[in-house]
Write a protein that holds these residues in place. Structure first.
Motif, short mmCIF file in Angstrom:
data_model
loop_
_atom_site.label_atom_id
_atom_site.label_comp_id
_atom_site.label_asym_id
_atom_site.label_seq_id
_atom_site.Cartn_x
_atom_site.Cartn_y
_atom_site.Cartn_z
N MET A 81 -38.04 -65.97 4.51
CA MET A 81 -36.71 -65.70 3.85
C MET A 81 -35.98 -66.96 4.02
N LEU A 82 -35.24 -67.42 3.05
CA LEU A 82 -34.16 -68.58 3.28
C LEU A 82 -32.90 -68.15 3.06
N ILE A 83 -32.20 -68.41 3.91
CA ILE A 83 -30.63 -68.11 4.00
C ILE A 83 -29.74 -69.33 4.26
N LEU A 84 -28.70 -69.05 3.25
CA LEU A 84 -27.63 -70.17 3.17
C LEU A 84 -26.57 -69.85 3.92
N HIS A 85 -26.42 -70.52 4.95
CA HIS A 85 -25.28 -70.45 5.84
C HIS A 85 -23.91 -71.12 5.23
N THR A 86 -22.79 -70.73 4.98
CA THR A 86 -21.54 -71.43 4.74
C THR A 86 -20.57 -70.56 5.25
N SER A 87 -19.32 -71.38 5.45
CA SER A 87 -18.04 -70.80 5.77
C SER A 87 -16.88 -71.60 5.17
N ASP A 88 -15.76 -71.05 5.58
CA ASP A 88 -14.48 -71.72 5.21
C ASP A 88 -14.28 -72.43 3.86
N TRP A 89 -14.49 -71.52 2.91
CA TRP A 89 -14.35 -71.97 1.73
C TRP A 89 -12.70 -72.24 1.43
N HIS A 90 -11.83 -71.45 1.75
CA HIS A 90 -10.46 -71.90 1.76
C HIS A 90 -9.67 -71.99 0.37
N LEU A 91 -10.35 -71.03 -0.22
CA LEU A 91 -10.05 -70.76 -1.76
C LEU A 91 -8.60 -70.88 -2.04
N GLY A 92 -7.92 -71.78 -2.80
CA GLY A 92 -6.60 -71.84 -3.09
C GLY A 92 -5.80 -72.91 -2.42
N ARG A 93 -6.68 -73.55 -1.38
CA ARG A 93 -5.95 -74.56 -0.55
C ARG A 93 -5.48 -75.68 -1.34
N SER A 94 -4.32 -76.38 -0.77
CA SER A 94 -3.92 -77.78 -1.34
C SER A 94 -4.36 -78.75 -0.47
N PHE A 95 -4.09 -80.13 -0.59
CA PHE A 95 -4.51 -81.02 0.25
C PHE A 95 -3.40 -82.13 -0.05
N HIS A 96 -2.36 -82.17 0.74
CA HIS A 96 -1.36 -82.94 0.92
C HIS A 96 -0.44 -82.90 -0.52
N GLY A 97 -0.34 -81.47 -0.99
CA GLY A 97 0.44 -81.09 -2.16
C GLY A 97 -0.54 -81.34 -3.40
N THR A 98 -1.65 -81.50 -3.38
CA THR A 98 -2.61 -81.63 -4.47
C THR A 98 -3.56 -80.48 -4.52
N GLY A 99 -3.56 -79.70 -5.53
CA GLY A 99 -4.52 -78.51 -5.73
C GLY A 99 -6.01 -79.02 -5.56
N LEU A 100 -6.63 -78.10 -4.87
CA LEU A 100 -8.14 -78.42 -4.56
C LEU A 100 -8.93 -77.34 -5.53
N LEU A 101 -8.21 -76.46 -6.25
CA LEU A 101 -9.11 -75.46 -6.83
C LEU A 101 -10.25 -75.91 -7.87
N ALA B 66 -19.00 -67.21 6.57
CA ALA B 66 -18.70 -66.76 7.85
C ALA B 66 -16.89 -67.04 7.95
N GLY B 67 -16.16 -66.29 7.06
CA GLY B 67 -14.87 -66.33 7.41
C GLY B 67 -14.06 -67.42 6.58
N ASP B 68 -12.78 -67.13 6.40
CA ASP B 68 -11.91 -67.89 5.66
C ASP B 68 -12.33 -68.18 4.28
N VAL B 69 -12.48 -66.91 3.74
CA VAL B 69 -12.94 -67.14 2.39
C VAL B 69 -11.90 -67.65 1.41
N TYR B 70 -10.68 -67.04 1.66
CA TYR B 70 -9.26 -67.62 0.94
C TYR B 70 -8.55 -68.45 2.03
N ASP B 71 -7.47 -69.26 1.57
CA ASP B 71 -6.79 -69.98 2.49
C ASP B 71 -5.49 -69.38 3.07
N ARG B 72 -5.20 -68.19 2.41
CA ARG B 72 -4.09 -67.34 2.91
C ARG B 72 -4.37 -65.92 2.58
N ALA B 73 -3.48 -65.05 3.32
CA ALA B 73 -3.63 -63.62 3.10
C ALA B 73 -3.39 -63.16 1.95
#
Length: 411
Positions: free
Chosen positions: A1-21, A46-53
């Motif tokens: 089996m091949l498993i892709l390990h990812t984490s910390d997508w932080h969807l909706g995050r901005s970067f110094h006021g610039t949207g990253l979506l 593995a967690g932090d799918v979104y950037d905020r609750a």
């Protein structure tokens, strides 16, 4: 089996006021391409799918599309909640979605509810998703000390106990994989992670993002790698740099950089291969989306004129100007060459700037109205008043005196 390990997508995050979506959309497309091209069977987040609750509607839409694309590409998906997520909101509909191959693990009582998949190469894989565990709450429920190490150790103990009972006496060997969102002791932080140590007794939950130096003050939020002994692979989230804590304990890192301290990170995920109920190998997979980052430092004339800096002209930039005196219109000038300038810092070379007295001291020593005015300009601009500014102030003072004299004569 091949498993892709990812984490910390932080969807909706901005970067110094610039949207990253849009960049997040692009990297998730690359992730789905990896699933399709490499024949990935299972994706871990593995967690932090979104950037905020309370994620924005467009961030929710991006997650919905990404999950559909990953499943269409041929993979099952397991997601756990991180310290940025609302466990209840992220896990809503999880029971229904599990039937489609998307499995959420966001509650403490789901720690011993593995996602079990048959390994095409023989054996099986059991994925135990550990959501982010708030130590005060988890410690009280499980009757252990209210700190990250104790509650994580208890979660892993329960996982080992469940796996031992669940798969005992079966012919197929089982690879036990644990997902967790935490700060492993010895890990290298960046400026974009929230200090989960602040959630321990005496800390402040919900603290703003901290620098890596602040993250490493004390060890209340750190968990020793040894707690994962007895599992075949620990897929960790929270730290945004990809790193190996032990051969079978690793961080995938975030798929995009979220601070200038990550400018030199290689972003992507980890491909974990299993066979016969054992982990047989781990390799990296790299992705690139959105603008790259650049961190520059130097005197203004070198930054503006040196062709060696041309590589940074199309990147998001953090630029530190080290001139001993603040150059006039420094930000505007740099922005002309580096239109992606997001973070401007003035940091005079150590020892290069003349020692400046305080504004109050300069004001007290002023011998004329003009010195008061030019002293204020120097205090605000962090440089002496220019010849043009001095001339303008001289004219303004002269005209003010003339107007006062005219008013006196009129009276």
């Amino acid at each position: 089996m091949l498993i892709l390990h990812t984490s910390d997508w932080h969807l909706g995050r901005s970067f110094h006021g610039t949207g990253l979506l849009q960049a997040q959309r692009e990297v998730l497309v690359q992730m789905a391409d990896t699933v399709r091209d490499r024949g990935v069977d299972l994706v871990l987040v593995a967690g932090d799918v979104y950037d905020r609750a309370l994620p924005a509607a467009d961030a929710v839409e991006v997650l919905d599309g990404a999950l559909a694309e990953l499943v269409t590409a041929g993979a099952a998906v397991v997601l756990t909640s991180g310290n940025h997520d609302s466990a209840i909101r992220l896990g809503f509909g999880g029971h229904l979605m599990g039937a489609s191959g998307v499995h959420f693990r966001t509650r403490m009582d789901e720690v011993t509810a593995p996602v079990v998949l048959e390994d095409p190469d023989g054996g099986r894989v059991a994925v135990y998703g550990v959501p982010y565990l708030e130590p005060r709450h988890a410690g009280q429920v499980w009757e252990v000390d209210p700190n990250h190490t104790a509650v994580t150790a208890e979660a892993v103990r329960r996982i080992r106990e469940d796996a031992g009972a669940r798969f005992a006496g079966q012919e197929q060997e089982t690879a036990v994989i644990t997902m967790a969102h935490l700060f492993a002791a010895g890990g290298a932080g960046s400026d974009s992670e929230r200090d989960i140590g602040a959630d321990t007794p005496g800390g402040q939950a919900g603290q703003a993002d901290c620098s890596s130096e602040e993250l490493l003050v004390g060890t209340l939020g750190q968990v020793p790698v040894s707690v994962f002994e007895g599992v075949d692979y620990a897929a960790l989230g929270h730290l945004h740099g990809r790193q190996r804590m032990a051969e079978t304990v690793r961080y995938s890192g975030s798929p995009l950089p979220y601070s200038f301290s990550e400018a030199h990170h290689t972003k992507g995920g980890l491909l974990v291969r299993t066979a016969g109920g054992a982990v047989t190998g781990v390799e990296t997979v790299d992705w690139s989306a959105g603008r790259k980052l650049a961190v520059l430092r130097g005197r203004i004339e070198d930054l503006m004129d040196n062709p060696d800096h041309a590589w940074a002209e199309d990147r998001w930039c953090q630029i530190t100007v080290t001139d001993p005196v603040r150059p006039p219109q420094a930000y505007r000038r740099l922005k002309e060459r580096f239109d992606g300038l997001l973070n401007f810092v003035l940091d005079p070379d150590a020892g290069a700037a003349a020692v400046r007295s305080t504004y109050a001291a300069r004001l007290a020593a002023a011998t004329s109205d003009l010195e008061v005015c030019t002293g204020f300009v120097e205090h605000v601009r962090q440089r002496p008043a220019s010849a043009a500014e001095t001339a303008l102030l001289t004219t303004a003072l002269a005209e003010s005196r003339a107007e006062l004299d005219d008013e006196g004569r009129a009276a």
